[in-house]
Design an enzyme around this catalytic site. Sequence first.
Site, PDB file in Angstrom:
ATOM      1  CB  THR A 127       0.032  -9.410 -28.390  1.00  0.00           C
ATOM      2  OG1 THR A 127      -0.690  -9.304 -27.426  1.00  0.00           O
ATOM      3  CG2 THR A 127      -1.126  -9.717 -29.626  1.00  0.00           C
ATOM      4  CG  ASP A 128       0.300 -11.068 -23.256  1.00  0.00           C
ATOM      5  OD1 ASP A 128      -0.458 -10.243 -24.143  1.00  0.00           O
ATOM      6  OD2 ASP A 128       0.326 -10.921 -22.090  1.00  0.00           O
ATOM      7  CE  LYS A 155      -0.026  -8.543 -33.560  1.00  0.00           C
ATOM      8  NZ  LYS A 155       0.889  -7.837 -34.313  1.00  0.00           N
TER       9      LYS A 155
HETATM   10  P1  NAD Z   1       0.870   1.470 -32.034  1.00  0.00           P
HETATM   11  O1  NAD Z   1      -0.603   1.154 -32.440  1.00  0.00           O
HETATM   12  O2  NAD Z   1       1.500   2.482 -31.260  1.00  0.00           O
HETATM   13  O3  NAD Z   1       1.803   1.460 -33.648  1.00  0.00           O
HETATM   14  C1  NAD Z   1       1.383   0.573 -34.813  1.00  0.00           C
HETATM   15  C2  NAD Z   1       2.144   1.353 -35.802  1.00  0.00           C
HETATM   16  O4  NAD Z   1       1.850   0.817 -37.080  1.00  0.00           O
HETATM   17  C3  NAD Z   1       1.822   2.979 -36.115  1.00  0.00           C
HETATM   18  O5  NAD Z   1       2.822   3.581 -36.406  1.00  0.00           O
HETATM   19  C4  NAD Z   1       0.619   2.691 -37.172  1.00  0.00           C
HETATM   20  O6  NAD Z   1       0.845   3.866 -38.184  1.00  0.00           O
HETATM   21  C5  NAD Z   1       1.460   1.637 -38.052  1.00  0.00           C
HETATM   22  N1  NAD Z   1       0.693   0.999 -39.092  1.00  0.00           N
HETATM   23  C6  NAD Z   1      -0.682   0.476 -38.853  1.00  0.00           C
HETATM   24  N2  NAD Z   1      -1.204   0.042 -39.836  1.00  0.00           N
HETATM   25  C7  NAD Z   1      -0.332  -0.004 -40.948  1.00  0.00           C
HETATM   26  C8  NAD Z   1      -0.406  -0.334 -42.192  1.00  0.00           C
HETATM   27  N3  NAD Z   1      -1.263  -1.121 -42.905  1.00  0.00           N
HETATM   28  N4  NAD Z   1       1.045  -0.397 -42.728  1.00  0.00           N
HETATM   29  C9  NAD Z   1       1.830   0.442 -42.142  1.00  0.00           C
HETATM   30  N5  NAD Z   1       2.018   0.857 -41.198  1.00  0.00           N
HETATM   31  C10 NAD Z   1       0.951   0.690 -40.288  1.00  0.00           C
HETATM   32  O7  NAD Z   1       1.024   0.005 -31.631  1.00  0.00           O
HETATM   33  P2  NAD Z   1       2.329  -0.643 -30.426  1.00  0.00           P
HETATM   34  O8  NAD Z   1       1.842  -0.498 -29.087  1.00  0.00           O
HETATM   35  O9  NAD Z   1       3.492   0.080 -30.844  1.00  0.00           O
HETATM   36  O10 NAD Z   1       2.434  -2.052 -30.909  1.00  0.00           O
HETATM   37  C11 NAD Z   1       3.413  -2.599 -32.006  1.00  0.00           C
HETATM   38  C12 NAD Z   1       3.231  -4.018 -32.087  1.00  0.00           C
HETATM   39  O11 NAD Z   1       3.684  -4.693 -30.880  1.00  0.00           O
HETATM   40  C13 NAD Z   1       1.813  -4.513 -32.531  1.00  0.00           C
HETATM   41  O12 NAD Z   1       1.913  -5.723 -33.790  1.00  0.00           O
HETATM   42  C14 NAD Z   1       1.268  -4.984 -31.360  1.00  0.00           C
HETATM   43  O13 NAD Z   1       0.296  -5.775 -31.439  1.00  0.00           O
HETATM   44  C15 NAD Z   1       2.264  -5.570 -30.598  1.00  0.00           C
HETATM   45  N6  NAD Z   1       2.338  -5.552 -28.877  1.00  0.00           N
HETATM   46  C16 NAD Z   1       1.671  -4.323 -28.319  1.00  0.00           C
HETATM   47  C17 NAD Z   1       1.877  -4.565 -27.137  1.00  0.00           C
HETATM   48  C18 NAD Z   1       1.548  -3.230 -26.040  1.00  0.00           C
HETATM   49  O14 NAD Z   1       1.143  -3.340 -24.902  1.00  0.00           O
HETATM   50  N7  NAD Z   1       1.489  -2.170 -26.922  1.00  0.00           N
HETATM   51  C19 NAD Z   1       2.165  -5.745 -26.386  1.00  0.00           C
HETATM   52  C20 NAD Z   1       2.476  -6.681 -27.136  1.00  0.00           C
HETATM   53  C21 NAD Z   1       2.758  -6.549 -28.346  1.00  0.00           C
END
Ligand code: NAD
Length: 327
Positions: A127-128, A155
């Site tokens: 993430t940023d 992160k």
């Molecule tokens: P989310 O919270 O919707 O999904 C996370 C998923 O990870 C869920 O399905 C959860 O069950 C699973 N999970 C959590 N802990 C776990 C573990 N210990 N073992 C296995 N599975 C596990 O998150 P998201 O918004 O889809 O984000 C996904 C990735 O993208 C993350 O790494 C986040 O940091 C990154 N990200 C998100 C955004 C955003 O705006 N949502 C922006 C940039 C980066």
Amino acid sequence: MRILIPGGAGFIGSCYVRALLSGGYAGYEDVQVTVLDKLTYAGNPANLDPVARHPRYAFVHGDITDGELLADVVPGHDVIVNFAAETHVDRSITGPGDFVLTNVYGTQRLLQAALEAEVPTVVQVSTDEVYGSIDAGSWTETEPLLPNSPYSAAKAGSDLLCRAYHQTYGLDVRVTRCTNNYGPYQYPEKVIPLFITNLIDGLPVPLYGDGGNVREWLHVEDHCRGVQLVLDKGSAGEVYNIGGGLDLTNRELTQALLDALGVGWEMVVQVEDRLGHDRRYSVDSGKIQALGYEPRIGFDEGLAQVVRWYQENQSWWRPLKGTIPTN
Ligand code: NAD
């Protein structure tokens, strides 16, 4: 080719899985997909309903901190694209421990399992927010990491472990750092689905502080296209920012959502600011643009589509609304 996708039942991971299995990425039409997901509150099997019966799809219910399970599941995969994480900043402020466990320790277990199983390529989705807040200008990938919340610190820890596994062991691991995402299937604690679903129900929406915090909003499908491009054309050990969305203050975002739902500012309640709330994020996407990246979905079009999705898919989000903690 076999791709393992930890966190594939979450918001962004499931978008990636649905795109992969619907032939959305050229050259990957025959890919075998394994989703490994703990199914935390944020992981939702319904996000994968569209592919649940796909012949090239398998689901493993499990935790990336479980080394024994990883030793079983990881071998035989050609690629790991890791979306698994604890992701909600507010939850990281009230309970940071799970964030360190999954985002730092879990990522390390996954990298170790990849190394031992000789998985050729790992993409770590970051993430940023790891850069911290920036008043003006944009971060390039060489900026120091100055995270301010337990979420972004955890992160950043995973990003640095990726670097270490590349530098120390030669693992081909690439890191992507994307800006804020919006789209369908986003758990309704995050600002855009929270506001849309509240407004559908005639409930007020909470705006943090003065509403002046700036975020860059990118459609989740554009983020996933960026991740895929890094898998396809990126280089081992490199970091790629993914941006190119629209910069908006939270007030501007709120205005766009009020307009989309046809209501006014009487629906907004100003609430005390989030602790340590970063003022502004902005990434320089030049490095991934050089690989051919370009977002395809404009914000107005994307937001209208997402509002429609939440209006038409109330059976998806209504059961989740009751599970959101109120601080
Ligand atoms: P989310 O919270 O919707 O999904 C996370 C998923 O990870 C869920 O399905 C959860 O069950 C699973 N999970 C959590 N802990 C776990 C573990 N210990 N073992 C296995 N599975 C596990 O998150 P998201 O918004 O889809 O984000 C996904 C990735 O993208 C993350 O790494 C986040 O940091 C990154 N990200 C998100 C955004 C955003 O705006 N949502 C922006 C940039 C980066």
